[in-house]
Structures are given as structure tokens and as C-alpha cells.
Motif scaffolding. Structure first.
Motif, PDB file in Angstrom:
ATOM      1  N   ARG A  86     -71.778 -32.265  76.972  1.00 28.70           N
ATOM      2  CA  ARG A  86     -72.293 -31.121  76.221  1.00 28.70           C
ATOM      3  C   ARG A  86     -73.806 -31.223  76.124  1.00 28.70           C
ATOM      4  N   ASN A  87     -74.488 -30.155  76.434  1.00 29.97           N
ATOM      5  CA  ASN A  87     -75.938 -30.134  76.331  1.00 29.97           C
ATOM      6  C   ASN A  87     -76.365 -30.380  74.894  1.00 29.97           C
ATOM      7  N   GLY A  88     -77.303 -31.310  74.731  1.00 28.11           N
ATOM      8  CA  GLY A  88     -77.827 -31.578  73.398  1.00 28.11           C
ATOM      9  C   GLY A  88     -77.037 -32.579  72.591  1.00 28.11           C
ATOM     10  N   PHE A  89     -75.996 -33.191  73.202  1.00 30.61           N
ATOM     11  CA  PHE A  89     -75.186 -34.166  72.483  1.00 30.61           C
ATOM     12  C   PHE A  89     -75.017 -35.434  73.328  1.00 30.61           C
ATOM     13  N   ASN A  90     -74.876 -36.559  72.657  1.00 29.08           N
ATOM     14  CA  ASN A  90     -74.671 -37.835  73.332  1.00 29.08           C
ATOM     15  C   ASN A  90     -73.503 -38.557  72.670  1.00 29.08           C
ATOM     16  N   GLU A  91     -72.477 -38.845  73.471  1.00 28.80           N
ATOM     17  CA  GLU A  91     -71.291 -39.526  72.957  1.00 28.80           C
ATOM     18  C   GLU A  91     -71.400 -41.020  73.228  1.00 28.80           C
ATOM     19  N   GLN A  92     -71.345 -41.816  72.184  1.00 29.38           N
ATOM     20  CA  GLN A  92     -71.435 -43.264  72.323  1.00 29.38           C
ATOM     21  C   GLN A  92     -70.038 -43.852  72.505  1.00 29.38           C
ATOM     22  N   SER A  93     -69.608 -43.920  73.761  1.00 36.86           N
ATOM     23  CA  SER A  93     -68.266 -44.377  74.090  1.00 36.86           C
ATOM     24  C   SER A  93     -68.330 -45.717  74.790  1.00 36.86           C
ATOM     25  N   LEU A  94     -67.228 -46.469  74.715  1.00 41.19           N
ATOM     26  CA  LEU A  94     -67.130 -47.712  75.478  1.00 41.19           C
ATOM     27  C   LEU A  94     -66.958 -47.423  76.964  1.00 41.19           C
ATOM     28  N   MET A  95     -66.595 -46.191  77.294  1.00 45.92           N
ATOM     29  CA  MET A  95     -66.473 -45.796  78.694  1.00 45.92           C
ATOM     30  C   MET A  95     -67.858 -45.647  79.313  1.00 45.92           C
ATOM     31  N   THR A  96     -68.023 -46.170  80.512  1.00 44.13           N
ATOM     32  CA  THR A  96     -69.267 -45.998  81.257  1.00 44.13           C
ATOM     33  C   THR A  96     -68.912 -45.599  82.681  1.00 44.13           C
ATOM     34  N   SER A  97     -69.910 -45.446  83.523  1.00 45.73           N
ATOM     35  CA  SER A  97     -69.644 -45.148  84.933  1.00 45.73           C
ATOM     36  C   SER A  97     -69.429 -46.417  85.749  1.00 45.73           C
ATOM     37  N   GLU A  98     -69.397 -47.556  85.081  1.00 48.67           N
ATOM     38  CA  GLU A  98     -69.297 -48.838  85.782  1.00 48.67           C
ATOM     39  C   GLU A  98     -67.850 -49.236  86.059  1.00 48.67           C
ATOM     40  N   VAL A  99     -67.672 -50.045  87.094  1.00 51.64           N
ATOM     41  CA  VAL A  99     -66.385 -50.692  87.358  1.00 51.64           C
ATOM     42  C   VAL A  99     -66.298 -51.903  86.432  1.00 51.64           C
ATOM     43  N   ASP A 100     -65.275 -51.948  85.578  1.00 51.38           N
ATOM     44  CA  ASP A 100     -65.153 -53.040  84.611  1.00 51.38           C
ATOM     45  C   ASP A 100     -64.380 -54.232  85.152  1.00 51.38           C
ATOM     46  N   TYR A 101     -63.606 -54.025  86.216  1.00 51.92           N
ATOM     47  CA  TYR A 101     -62.795 -55.104  86.799  1.00 51.92           C
ATOM     48  C   TYR A 101     -62.784 -54.907  88.311  1.00 51.92           C
ATOM     49  N   LEU A 102     -63.006 -56.001  89.057  1.00 51.56           N
ATOM     50  CA  LEU A 102     -63.041 -55.899  90.517  1.00 51.56           C
ATOM     51  C   LEU A 102     -62.503 -57.186  91.135  1.00 51.56           C
ATOM     52  N   GLU A 103     -61.539 -57.011  92.044  1.00 54.14           N
ATOM     53  CA  GLU A 103     -60.942 -58.150  92.766  1.00 54.14           C
ATOM     54  C   GLU A 103     -60.677 -57.744  94.210  1.00 54.14           C
ATOM     55  N   PRO A 104     -61.356 -58.366  95.181  1.00 50.91           N
ATOM     56  CA  PRO A 104     -62.359 -59.438  95.048  1.00 50.91           C
ATOM     57  C   PRO A 104     -63.706 -58.875  94.615  1.00 50.91           C
ATOM     58  N   HIS A 105     -64.623 -59.776  94.299  1.00 47.86           N
ATOM     59  CA  HIS A 105     -65.966 -59.351  93.903  1.00 47.86           C
ATOM     60  C   HIS A 105     -66.968 -60.417  94.297  1.00 47.86           C
ATOM     61  N   GLY A 106     -68.244 -60.026  94.277  1.00 44.27           N
ATOM     62  CA  GLY A 106     -69.304 -60.970  94.578  1.00 44.27           C
ATOM     63  C   GLY A 106     -69.757 -61.709  93.328  1.00 44.27           C
ATOM     64  N   ASN A 107     -70.797 -62.492  93.483  1.00 45.06           N
ATOM     65  CA  ASN A 107     -71.286 -63.304  92.373  1.00 45.06           C
ATOM     66  C   ASN A 107     -72.576 -62.739  91.788  1.00 45.06           C
ATOM     67  N   GLY A 108     -72.736 -62.884  90.484  1.00 44.60           N
ATOM     68  CA  GLY A 108     -73.982 -62.530  89.812  1.00 44.60           C
ATOM     69  C   GLY A 108     -74.418 -61.100  90.060  1.00 44.60           C
ATOM     70  N   LYS A 109     -75.632 -60.949  90.582  1.00 40.12           N
ATOM     71  CA  LYS A 109     -76.196 -59.632  90.816  1.00 40.12           C
ATOM     72  C   LYS A 109     -75.471 -58.885  91.927  1.00 40.12           C
ATOM     73  N   SER A 110     -74.676 -59.593  92.719  1.00 40.72           N
ATOM     74  CA  SER A 110     -73.929 -58.962  93.813  1.00 40.72           C
ATOM     75  C   SER A 110     -72.456 -58.791  93.443  1.00 40.72           C
ATOM     76  N   TYR A 111     -72.189 -58.513  92.187  1.00 38.08           N
ATOM     77  CA  TYR A 111     -70.813 -58.387  91.688  1.00 38.08           C
ATOM     78  C   TYR A 111     -69.999 -57.389  92.515  1.00 38.08           C
ATOM     79  N   TYR A 112     -70.593 -56.263  92.900  1.00 36.30           N
ATOM     80  CA  TYR A 112     -69.857 -55.208  93.601  1.00 36.30           C
ATOM     81  C   TYR A 112     -69.646 -55.507  95.085  1.00 36.30           C
ATOM     82  N   ASN A 113     -70.246 -56.542  95.594  1.00 38.41           N
ATOM     83  CA  ASN A 113     -70.177 -56.856  97.020  1.00 38.41           C
ATOM     84  C   ASN A 113     -68.870 -57.581  97.347  1.00 38.41           C
TER      85      ASN A 113
END
Length: 461
Positions: free
Chosen positions: A380-407
């Protein structure tokens, strides 16, 4: 010289960006290729944050004259304006490398350019973020959502420390420091995270210097060109084209999604399939090492995870956004919501004839709403919802290490790998979630949700 804006991984919703200045700054800086940047969308967010620092204000209160530059500061309501006038009307054409001579214990650089630093146990959150501005004849900086400022001297240089207040307690950068390098004709603008104490901040700022270097080795420095910025008013905002319900880019669970991604050696063809979607109330049975640490940190902060790894209800807040000048954000709704863990079992096949480069499994989860036979973003324009949901992947298998988590590494021709992804989702959003698969795969009009380089998968539950 590095050809990009310094990296930031701050929540973009917490930064309020004026459209005219934003469009101009973004239009003048190119992004790196896919292997270098990991996530082009993240890069865009980071550019948005870097762009947010620059606004034009009207100065009235004298800060004091120096040899070459005159600094003027004014605070009106929630806005602080800093104007720097070049009394000699000359412009430096030399190049400099930013040197940070002191860092707090357990802090390290987030990028190779040395423009963003964070604590190792709070990676890419808070810390210090730096931007260098090459001053013109008249250079004006404005900071919104402020509660006060003070004029100080730091290592013999004029500086202004601005304390921020958006009205929202989840603000990641709560201070800005403007440090004038008069001899070099450079303004250093620094964003300071709320995980940094005032004492740590001052010690870092006191040990910052600019070292002469070549153009190729210089830290990125943006030219402050007010005349050029004024042209931004002629630019228009890009308009998002909603996803048609019969779009060829919309897929269902079980369907093969043919994906083409840009890589260093050319284009790679992949077949991506979501085999199964499951919803859980607990994460006890999942390998804890596969979770993105930032996701678990959010759960801990909101007390949404008990000792037995069961998901707990948390308080979701909605804020009406202020304009930063006359008003700040105001809490309009606070609701207790249940949290679920959405688990995706997927397969990824290399359908090409050559092995792929590193594959980054970044697939944002989007909440869409139905409107006029299309799917549109729900914000909604003009509003910000503070949710635990983000655009990030919270769990990944397999995954990379550290800064390369998504690799997840390279995939050989004809090889199929199983990849499991997971997301923390508010229970009342389960009936409106879609996967935005490989959103950074190549160039094109990404504002068109039906574009050939966009792939949407309906995972509603």
C-alpha cells in the motif's frame, strides 16, 4: 576506478528516497555482471540506499567559514540541510582512496572496495557505510527523519553528526556523519548502524583519511552536479506492468520452468521444477545449519521461536509513513499473527551442453493480490508493514558458506540436482504467495512482470 555505488544491505523499506534524485543517480551507474554481484536485485536495492542520501535543501544558518569552503547548516522540523560553498570556485580533479585506519573489534569489510563494514556476528547489518562526494561550486545535502544534529571538529576537519528518528524502532542506521575533506574537495557521508556505540563511531571517524592514488585504484566518488540533478525532474517513474493470469511466464507446482540465465561464458539453460510445497509449524526436524542466520535472528528478535523450535505468534506492526520533513512514521496497526514455515522441494537441471558457472539460488517470495484478471504487488502506498517475512530465502539445501550462502556450485550438462528452499510466512499470507524465480537472470524490462526473463510460480496454500 570502481564503477559502482558502494554496497549496502539495509532494509530498503526503511529508507525514503525522493524519486527525482533517485532516478538520475541510478541512470548514471551500471551494475556488474551476474557472477560478480551475486544478486542484481540486491545491487539495485543497495543503489537505492546510496541514492537516498542526496537531497537538495535551502541553507540559512552559518556554520563558519574556512579557507576554501563555507559550510551552512539548518534544521527545520525533521529535516537537516547542509550546504557547502566552494569560495575559490575550483574543483579538484585528483583521485583518492578511502582509508579506514581503525575498526572496532570483530568488525570487517563487507566488500572489496572498503566502503561497507559490519560486525562479523551481525554480517551486512548496521556497521559503517561510506559514500564519497566530489564537491562542486555549491553542494547541498539534506537528511530527513532527524531528531537533532551537532557541529563538531574531527581530526581538525569540520563535521556534522545527525541523529535520525523515523518513528519506527526497526531503524538500522540511526546516525549520519558528514565529514569535510577541504583540501581534497571531498565530502564523506557516513551511515552509522545502531549496533555501533558513539565511542566506536568517533574513534573510526577520527582515523579516516583519503590517500592520493590513480583513477583506476580510487574509491568510488560521485560527482555532485546540481545542474545535472535538476534534470531529474524531467524523468518519470517506471510503471510496473501487472502479471496477467494467463501469462506464459506464470507456472504451477509440478510444471517445468525453462530458465535462461546470463553467465560469464554466455547463457545457460536450466529446467526448474517445484515438486512439492509443504507447510510446517516447527523447524525442529530441519537441519539448523541450512537456515540463513539472518532469518533465525529475526525470529529471535521477535520471540517467534521457542526452545523446542516451534514457531510462535508475533506482533506485526503497520506504520503510516511520514514525509520526513514535517512528519515521521506513525504506528497505525499492531496485530498478533501466526507464523508458518513453507518448505519447497525442487529440482534444477542443466539443459545446456556446457557446465554452468556458480548458480545462485535467490528466489524471492512475493505476496500478490488479484485485480482485474491480473496479479499485482500488495504493497500500500504510504504504508510500511513490519513483518518477519522478507524477500530472502530463509532455508537452503545445499548452500554455500558465509557471504556465498546462495551459491550451490556448478551443474554439469544433463545433471539434475535436488534443492530444498524454505521461507517464514505469515499464516494470513499463505493464500497469496508466489515464487519470483531467478529474477536476476538477465537484462530487460524487469518492471514488466510478464517479461521473458521473469518466471513466476504459484505456490499458494
Amino acid at each position: 576506478m570502481t564503477n559502482k555505488i558502494p554496497s549496502f544491505k539495509e532494509e530498503i523499506d526503511m529508507i525514503h528516497v525522493p524519486t527525482d534524485k533517485l532516478n538520475t543517480i541510478i541512470s548514471n551507474f551500471s551494475l556488474d555482471s551476474v557472477p560478480r554481484k551475486q544478486l542484481a536485485k540486491r545491487k539495485r536495492k543497495r543503489i537505492l540506499i546510496a541514492a537516498a542520501c542526496l537531497l537538495i535543501g535551502l541553507p540559512t544558518t552559518a556554520f563558519g567559514a574556512v579557507k576554501v569552503y563555507d559550510m551552512i547548516v539548518q534544521k527545520q522540523n525533521y529535516e537537516v540541510n547542509i550546504s557547502v560553498t566552494n569560495m575559490a570556485s575550483n574543483k579538484s580533479d585528483k583521485w583518492y582512496k578511502l582509508k579506514v585506519g581503525h575498526l572496532p573489534e570483530n568488525m570487517e569489510a563487507d566488500d572489496a572496495d572498503g566502503m561497507k563494514y559490519s560486525f562479523k556476528d551481525n554480517y551486512a547489518k548496521g556497521g559503517f557505510s561510506f559514500i564519497l562526494w566530489r564537491l562542486g561550486g555549491n553542494s547541498d545535502f539534506s537528511t530527513l527523519y532527524t531528531k537533532g544534529y551537532k557541529k563538531v571538529g574531527i581530526s581538525g576537519r569540520n563535521a556534522v553528526i545527525v541523529n535520525k528518528d523515523t518513528g519506527n524502532p526497526n531503524m538500522m542506521f540511526n546516525r549520519q556523519v558528514f565529514l569535510l575533506f577541504e583540501e581534497e574537495g571531498i565530502m564523506l557521508e557516513s551511515y552509522i548502524g545502531n549496533d555501533v556505540s558513539d565511542e566506536q563511531m568517533m574513534k573510526v571517524m577520527e582515523n579516516i583519511s583519503l590517500e592520493p592514488t590513480t583513477k583506476e585504484n580510487a574509491s568510488f566518488t560521485a560527482d555532485y552536479d546540481k545542474a545535472h540533478l535538476n534534470k531529474a525532474s524531467k524523468l518519470t517513474e517506471s510503471k510496473v506492468i501487472p502479471l496477467k493470469k494467463d501469462s506464459n511466464q506464470l507456472f504451477s507446482v509440478g510444471q517445468t520452468v525453462p530458465v535462461t540465465i546470463d553467465q560469464a561464458g554466455g547463457k545457460s539453460s536450466l529446467n526448474f521444477v517445484i515438486e512439492k510445497v509443504e507447510v510446517f509449524d516447527s523447524i525442529a526436524d530441519f537441519k539448523q545449519g541450512n537456515f540463513n542466520e539472518s532469518g533465525l535472528d529475526r525470529l529471535s528478535e521477535k520471540k517467534a521461536l521457542d526452545q523446542t523450535k516451534n514457531l510462535m505468534p508475533y506482533k506485526r506492526n503497520v506504520y503510516k509513513l511520514g514525509n520526513g520533513k514535517d512528519s515521521i512514521d506513525q504506528l497505525t496497526e499492531s496485530k498478533l499473527v501466526n507464523l508458518k514455515f513453507v518448505y519447497l522441494t525442487t529440482t534444477l537441471e542443466n539443459a545446456g551442453s556446457q557446465s554452468t558457472d556458480a548458480i545462485y539460488m535467490y528466489h524471492p517470495l512475493r505476496v500478490l493480490k488479484s485485480e482485474n484478471n491480473t496479479w499485482k504487488y500488495t504493497g500500500r502506498n504510504g504504508f510500511n508493514e513490519q513483518s518477519l517475512m522478507t524477500s530472502e530465502v530463509d532455508y537452503l539445501e545445499p548452500h554455500g558458506n558465509g557471504k556465498s550462502y546462495y551459491n550451490i556450485g556448478s551443474i554439469q550438462p544433463g545433471q539434475t540436482v535436488k534443492v530444498n528452499l524454505g521461507y517464514f510466512v505469515d499464516a494470513d499470507k499463505l493464500d497469496s504467495i508466489f515464487l519470483d524465480a531467478f529474477p536476476n537472470s538477465g537484462s530487460g524490462n524487469t518492471e514488466d512482470m510478464n517479461a521473458k526473463n521473469r518466471w513466476w510460480i504459484d505456490i499458494r496454500q
